[in-house]
Design an enzyme around this catalytic site. Structure first.
Site, PDB file in Angstrom:
ATOM      1  CE  LYS A  70       3.175  -2.160  -4.584  1.00 29.02           C
ATOM      2  NZ  LYS A  70       2.716  -1.948  -3.210  1.00 29.02           N
TER       3      LYS A  70
ATOM      4  CD  GLN B  66       0.801  -8.649  -2.766  1.00 28.89           C
ATOM      5  OE1 GLN B  66       1.586  -9.284  -3.447  1.00 28.89           O
ATOM      6  NE2 GLN B  66      -0.433  -8.419  -3.180  1.00 28.89           N
TER       7      GLN B  66
ATOM      8  N   GLY C 299      -4.230  -4.216  -4.624  1.00 26.59           N
ATOM      9  CA  GLY C 299      -5.235  -3.216  -4.965  1.00 26.59           C
ATOM     10  C   GLY C 299      -4.500  -1.944  -5.313  1.00 26.59           C
ATOM     11  CG  HIS C 300      -1.574  -1.686  -7.732  1.00 28.83           C
ATOM     12  ND1 HIS C 300      -0.730  -2.326  -8.587  1.00 28.83           N
ATOM     13  CD2 HIS C 300      -1.145  -2.006  -6.489  1.00 28.83           C
ATOM     14  CE1 HIS C 300       0.169  -2.998  -7.887  1.00 28.83           C
ATOM     15  NE2 HIS C 300      -0.081  -2.825  -6.619  1.00 28.83           N
TER      16      HIS C 300
ATOM     17  CG  ASP D 135      -1.802  -1.207   1.277  1.00 31.69           C
ATOM     18  OD1 ASP D 135      -2.283  -1.637   0.222  1.00 31.69           O
ATOM     19  OD2 ASP D 135      -1.980  -1.764   2.382  1.00 31.69           O
TER      20      ASP D 135
HETATM   21  P1  IMP Z   1      -2.468 -12.663   1.327  1.00 29.59           P
HETATM   22  O1  IMP Z   1      -1.515 -12.099   0.343  1.00 29.59           O
HETATM   23  O2  IMP Z   1      -3.908 -12.402   1.004  1.00 29.59           O
HETATM   24  O3  IMP Z   1      -2.196 -14.107   1.627  1.00 29.59           O
HETATM   25  O4  IMP Z   1      -2.226 -11.898   2.733  1.00 29.59           O
HETATM   26  C1  IMP Z   1      -1.003 -12.036   3.465  1.00 29.59           C
HETATM   27  C2  IMP Z   1      -0.589 -10.724   4.109  1.00 29.59           C
HETATM   28  O5  IMP Z   1      -0.254  -9.804   3.083  1.00 29.59           O
HETATM   29  C3  IMP Z   1      -1.701 -10.053   4.930  1.00 29.59           C
HETATM   30  O6  IMP Z   1      -1.102  -9.356   6.008  1.00 29.59           O
HETATM   31  C4  IMP Z   1      -2.299  -9.066   3.957  1.00 29.59           C
HETATM   32  O7  IMP Z   1      -2.918  -7.977   4.615  1.00 29.59           O
HETATM   33  C5  IMP Z   1      -1.043  -8.624   3.216  1.00 29.59           C
HETATM   34  N1  IMP Z   1      -1.342  -8.142   1.856  1.00 29.59           N
HETATM   35  C6  IMP Z   1      -1.646  -8.862   0.774  1.00 29.59           C
HETATM   36  N2  IMP Z   1      -1.829  -8.070  -0.299  1.00 29.59           N
HETATM   37  C7  IMP Z   1      -1.607  -6.819   0.128  1.00 29.59           C
HETATM   38  C8  IMP Z   1      -1.606  -5.558  -0.536  1.00 29.59           C
HETATM   39  O8  IMP Z   1      -1.827  -5.422  -1.740  1.00 29.59           O
HETATM   40  N3  IMP Z   1      -1.317  -4.479   0.260  1.00 29.59           N
HETATM   41  C9  IMP Z   1      -1.032  -4.610   1.565  1.00 29.59           C
HETATM   42  N4  IMP Z   1      -1.005  -5.758   2.209  1.00 29.59           N
HETATM   43  C10 IMP Z   1      -1.290  -6.863   1.499  1.00 29.59           C
END
Ligand code: IMP
Length: 427
Positions: free
Chosen positions: A21, A226, A45-46, A18
């Site tokens: 990017k 991420q 989520g961009h 977040d």
């Molecule tokens: P997952 O990727 O859904 O398995 O989540 C694993 C961890 O990564 C969790 O703490 C999520 O909140 C975090 N996470 C996954 N995608 C994002 C993102 O796009 N932005 C921020 N955190 C993310």
């Protein structure tokens, strides 16, 4: 074919995701011939704001809003329902999606049982705080060699046999561990065969496509999702995502060799946020943290969850700069800090009377550290109209210059608002 010096750039998060990017990629995509997603999936989520219109993209590279060719490469895990919804949504808003989008036939498909397992696992103790998009279970099957690849969708006999075997296995797990399920394999096959036909025009082996673009000197932009501290190897394990969410993920996630990655842009907010569980040493559980959340609009683009907010963690972002080989930094949301009397910057951690300048690998220890701060005087000016570094308030410049020295990376972009044009470019 005559080979040219690669013109490759990657944009990666230098915090826990977040970082903004989407906006930096959007800015750079204007000049990119090809934009490539190399890891993650619909968990991303961009958010991009174009002429006051907000677009939130999860799977499709933000370059789709430009004339770039967009590639979802082999390292991504693809939820076909989400991909189709995103295509429909973009087309509905007048964005052309056709030959400009290519999906790797090697990418793994997020199946219904992955999403179920993710949700069920998160309902018990020991939760990670995932986005519940099935990302972890899908990558787990990929590593266990039990996955479904996009190419498999077009081999009906193999696809049916695999889905039947996997559904049987997952039904047993869901029942035994969570009392959930069962799912009907044949219904999944029928449903996904339909999606397979709809995505067929987009599917290709993207490895030669991206490599050829690189070798021809096309401007290729790799869009990270991420952030580095969520990387499965280098992040705060187990509170991480299930892929290499930094520049290390590019070679394996695209087939482009590491020797061809040139410019590496690390993106960080001027403060720091995190969603989900896991240690966050500079987190602010007070009114200042609440203020950052409200002023910064810190609610998840994918799940709507309120983000945890805190001061910039120099230790974490310096580590990120090291593993990414960051050549320059983009700092976002500097405007959110306006109006604070003082601003802190994490320069180290204290643990059992010792000062650490690296994150401890043991996440249980990281959860116990106390941040060591350097404190800066704040500024009150509205930054939203500033377009030159020299026009920033002196105190904002001092803060950024310290950040640069601490990370040993030059800050070349500073974002001061959500819109595309609210950016300070520095050479
Ligand atoms: P997952 O990727 O859904 O398995 O989540 C694993 C961890 O990564 C969790 O703490 C999520 O909140 C975090 N996470 C996954 N995608 C994002 C993102 O796009 N932005 C921020 N955190 C993310």
């Amino acid at each position: 074919m005559k080979r040219t010096e690669p013109k490759t750039t990657c944009v990666v998060g230098a915090q826990w995701g977040d970082e903004g990017k989407g906006k930096i990629v959007d800015l750079m995509a204007k000049e990119a011939d090809v934009v490539v997603r190399f890891q993650g999936g619909g968990n991303a989520g961009h958010t991009v704001v174009v002429n006051g219109e907000k677009f939130v993209l999860h799977l499709i590279p933000s370059g789709i809003l430009h004339k770039s060719r967009c590639i979802i490469a082999n390292g991504v895990v693809v939820d076909l329902i989400q991909m189709l919804e995103e295509i429909d949504h973009l087309r509905g808003r007048g964005v052309a999606v056709g030959k400009n989008l290519i999906l790797s036939d090697r990418a793994h498909v997020v199946m219904p049982y992955h999403k179920f397992l993710d949700k069920l696992a998160e309902s018990g103790s020991g939760k990670i705080g995932t986005t519940q998009r099935g990302i972890g279970p899908c990558y787990a099957d990929k590593a266990a060699r039990k996955g479904v690849r996009v190419a498999d969708l077009y081999n009906p006999g193999f696809f049916r046999a695999r889905v039947r075997a996997m559904t049987e296995e997952k039904n047993a797990i869901m029942k035994a561990l969570y009392g959930g399920g069962p799912l009907d394999a044949d219904r999944i096959v029928e449903e996904y065969s339909g999606y397979a036909e709809r995505i067929r025009p987009f599917v290709a082996d993207t490895v030669p496509i991206v490599n050829e673009a690189v070798d021809r000197g096309k401007r290729v932009l790799f869009e990270g999702a991420q952030g580095s501290m969520l990387d499965i190897d280098f992040g705060t394990y187990p509170y991480v995502t299930s892929s290499n969410s930094d520049a290390c993920g590019i070679p394996a996630g695209t087939g482009v060799p590491p020797s061809k990655i040139r410019r590496v842009v690390g993106v960080a907010k001027a403060y720091c946020t995190r969603v989900g569980e896991g240690p966050f040493p500079t987190e602010l559980l007070n009114a200042t943290g609440d203020r950052l959340r409200e002023v910064g609009g810190e609610y998840g683009a994918t799940t709507g969850r309120p983000r945890r907010c805190g001061w910039f963690d120099g230790v974490a972002s310096r580590y990120a700069a090291m593993i990414n080989g960051t050549t320059e930094m983009a700092i976002t949301k500097l405007d959110v800090l306006s109006g604070l009397d003082e601003i802190r910057f994490g320069v180290g951690y204290r643990l059992d009377g010792k000062t650490l300048d690296l994150l401890p690998t043991d996440t249980n220890l990281l959860a116990k550290v106390e941040p060591v701060y350097r404190t800066f005087k704040g500024w009150s000016e509205d930054l939203s109209k500033v377009i030159r570094f020299a026009d920033l308030p002196g105190r904002a410049r001092i803060y950024l210059q310290f950040l640069e020295r601490f990370l040993k990376v030059k800050v070349t972009m500073i974002s001061v608002g959500a819109d595309r044009e609210k950016i300070i470019l520095r050479t």
